[in-house]
Write an enzyme that holds these catalytic residues in place. Structure first.
Site, PDB file in Angstrom:
ATOM      1  N   GLU A   9       0.835  -1.204   0.000  1.00 12.81           N
ATOM      2  CA  GLU A   9       0.000   0.000   0.000  1.00 12.81           C
ATOM      3  C   GLU A   9       0.868   1.251   0.000  1.00 12.81           C
ATOM      4  O   GLU A   9       0.572   2.237  -0.686  1.00 12.81           O
ATOM      5  CB  GLU A   9      -0.924  -0.003   1.217  1.00 12.81           C
ATOM      6  CG  GLU A   9      -1.776   1.251   1.330  1.00 12.81           C
ATOM      7  CD  GLU A   9      -2.299   1.482   2.735  1.00 12.81           C
ATOM      8  OE1 GLU A   9      -2.243   2.647   3.204  1.00 12.81           O
ATOM      9  OE2 GLU A   9      -2.760   0.515   3.367  1.00 12.81           O
ATOM     10  N   GLU A  67       4.793   4.175  11.977  1.00 14.64           N
ATOM     11  CA  GLU A  67       3.334   4.049  12.019  1.00 14.64           C
ATOM     12  C   GLU A  67       2.907   3.009  13.053  1.00 14.64           C
ATOM     13  O   GLU A  67       1.967   3.225  13.828  1.00 14.64           O
ATOM     14  CB  GLU A  67       2.824   3.658  10.631  1.00 14.64           C
ATOM     15  CG  GLU A  67       1.315   3.563  10.536  1.00 14.64           C
ATOM     16  CD  GLU A  67       0.846   3.159   9.140  1.00 14.64           C
ATOM     17  OE1 GLU A  67      -0.385   3.014   8.968  1.00 14.64           O
ATOM     18  OE2 GLU A  67       1.686   2.980   8.239  1.00 14.64           O
TER      19      GLU A  67
END
Length: 442
Positions: free
Chosen positions: A69, A146
């Site tokens: 992604e 993240e």
């Protein structure tokens, strides 16, 4: 391969309020295109879906779906990462992606006149990503940051731990983004292998909603895929949808504590539930609305309004092709955890024992109906609805039929489902300043 206008117009799946029309075509290569043309709209939202999620990762590839992604925005032979970003910025559009347990979607929202650009750019990303080794190593650090950010959020930690506890060693129990350990360990070759295996024409679903023409969208998708060099076999069928045969879930009933030095504990109690295409999914929606779906819900009124024990409390459910789960959440003072847990269970058991009143049922169906209609006021929601219909349900259900199914739920069905959930072995997850051996009386 030249296709006729009749072929490109596809099958009409539904006519929607306001003159919107939903169409579906299967293009060479098994590529599926679904659109909802919305007269009067000056914008369009586009999604390129691949039916692959974190559950599909082989050993040694965990985290690869989410890694891709990120990496697909980092460049192709035709475009740099800056070129991709600038293409949308200079027309006031926006693009992003989302990874789930069973699918990945790359999407963009643009003016209707800029839809050809959006199709060309996203098709280029999906078909021709370079996965440059230097970019991959740079993005590896971004993903680790993240994950660290998510790990600092005790609510996220509670939900991740709850899902892992309920679903056990099933691939659906793994975190979507992987773990710090798997992201550090996954090699470029493994990510590349994952990309080559799943990013193929028969896996691709393109959905779009807004000011558009279905046949033109099909032509633009074909042109972009041919430009990318994809071999589009006219005899290739789409990849079959996932099997709905129920998975064997080996979760862990009981209490799982994640020790954290925090001021507020995060508490979840729940159990396995049913798969995405189960007929009871509409009943589950109504049950959640009554139990924990808003400020007038039973959990909110009992735990927050009457007793002031939590700021946030709600119930939730999630369903996949072959499994699902149900849970109730609250954030509260560590000293109140046992009381809050007991109250959540009591409210579910009351629902199972006494059922719901007709007034509650009307309120719940009204709440859901309004939410469904209001959520479909924008092109992004409609684009996503098309993708889920194709990948999960295998059929498109128009708004009127959806509302009919919601209003057809009876009080007896809600009570029966509550009884089933109340009788299931419970998994409890607590994130807070406790020892791992704490049981809270469960």
């Amino acid at each position: 391969m030249e296709l006729s206008d009749e072929h490109l117009q596809g099958e009409v799946l539904a006519g929607q309020p306001g003159g919107a029309i939903v169409r579906r075509s299967i293009l060479p290569g098994g590529v599926r295109v679904l659109t909802e043309s919305m007269p009067g709209q000056r914008s369009a939202t586009l999604g390129f879906w691949v039916g692959v999620g974190s559950r599909d990762e082989a050993e040694g590839q965990h985290g690869s779906t989410h890694f891709l992604e990120h990496l697909l925005f980092k460049g192709t032979p035709r475009r740099s990462a800056l070129d991709i970003a600038a293409a949308f910025d200079e027309v006031g559009g926006e693009s992003n992606a989302a990874t789930a347990k069973e699918s990945t979607c790359y999407y963009a929202r643009v003016l209707d006149v800029d839809l050809p650009m959006a199709i060309d750019v996203i098709a280029d990303m999906v078909t021709s990503a370079v996965l440059d080794p230097e970019e991959l190593e740079s993005e590896r650090e971004v993903i680790l940051e993240e994950l660290a950010m998510d790990g600092d959020d005790p609510t996220d930690v509670a939900h991740e731990k709850f899902v892992a506890t309920v679903l056990g060693d099933h691939p659906l129990g793994r975190p979507i983004g992987g773990t710090a350990e798997t992201i550090r360990g996954v090699a470029r070759e493994s990510v590349w292998e994952h990309y080559q295996r799943f990013y193929r024409p028969e896996e691709l679903v393109v959905t779009a909603a807004g000011g558009l023409d279905h046949a033109q969208v099909c032509r633009m998708v074909l042109t972009a895929l041919h430009r990318a060099g994809w071999a589009l076999d006219p005899h290739q069928a789409p990849r079959p949808r996932r099997s709905g045969e129920l998975a064997q879930i080996t979760g862990t009933p009981g209490v799982q504590v994640v020790p954290r030095t925090v001021e507020q504990a995060n508490v979840i109690v729940g159990c396995p539930a049913f798969a995405a295409n189960d007929e009871r999914r509409f009943t589950m929606s109504v049950l959640n609305a009554i139990l924990g779906g808003g400020m007038s819900s039973r959990l909110f009124q009992e735990i927050r309004e009457k007793r002031g024990l939590a700021y946030s409390t709600y119930s939730f459910s999630s369903a996949f092709a072959d499994a699902g789960y149900f849970g109730m959440y609250a954030g509260c003072s560590p000293a109140k955890v046992q009381q809050v847990l007991e109250l959540m269970v009591q409210e579910l058991e009351k629902l199972a024992a006494d059922g719901v009143s007709e007034q509650e049922l009307r309120k719940a169906t009204g709440q859901l109906s309004g939410g469904i209609v209001l959520a479909l006021e924008d092109t992004g929601s409609r684009m996503s609805r098309l993708g889920r219909a194709e990948l999960v349900a295998g059929e498109f259900m128009d708004i009127d039929e959806t509302l009919e199914r919601i209003h057809a739920v009876t009080a007896a069905q809600v009570r029966d489902l509550a009884r089933e959930l109340a009788a299931a072995p419970r998994s409890v997850t607590v994130v807070g300043p406790f020892e791992e051996t704490e049981t809270f009386g469960f």
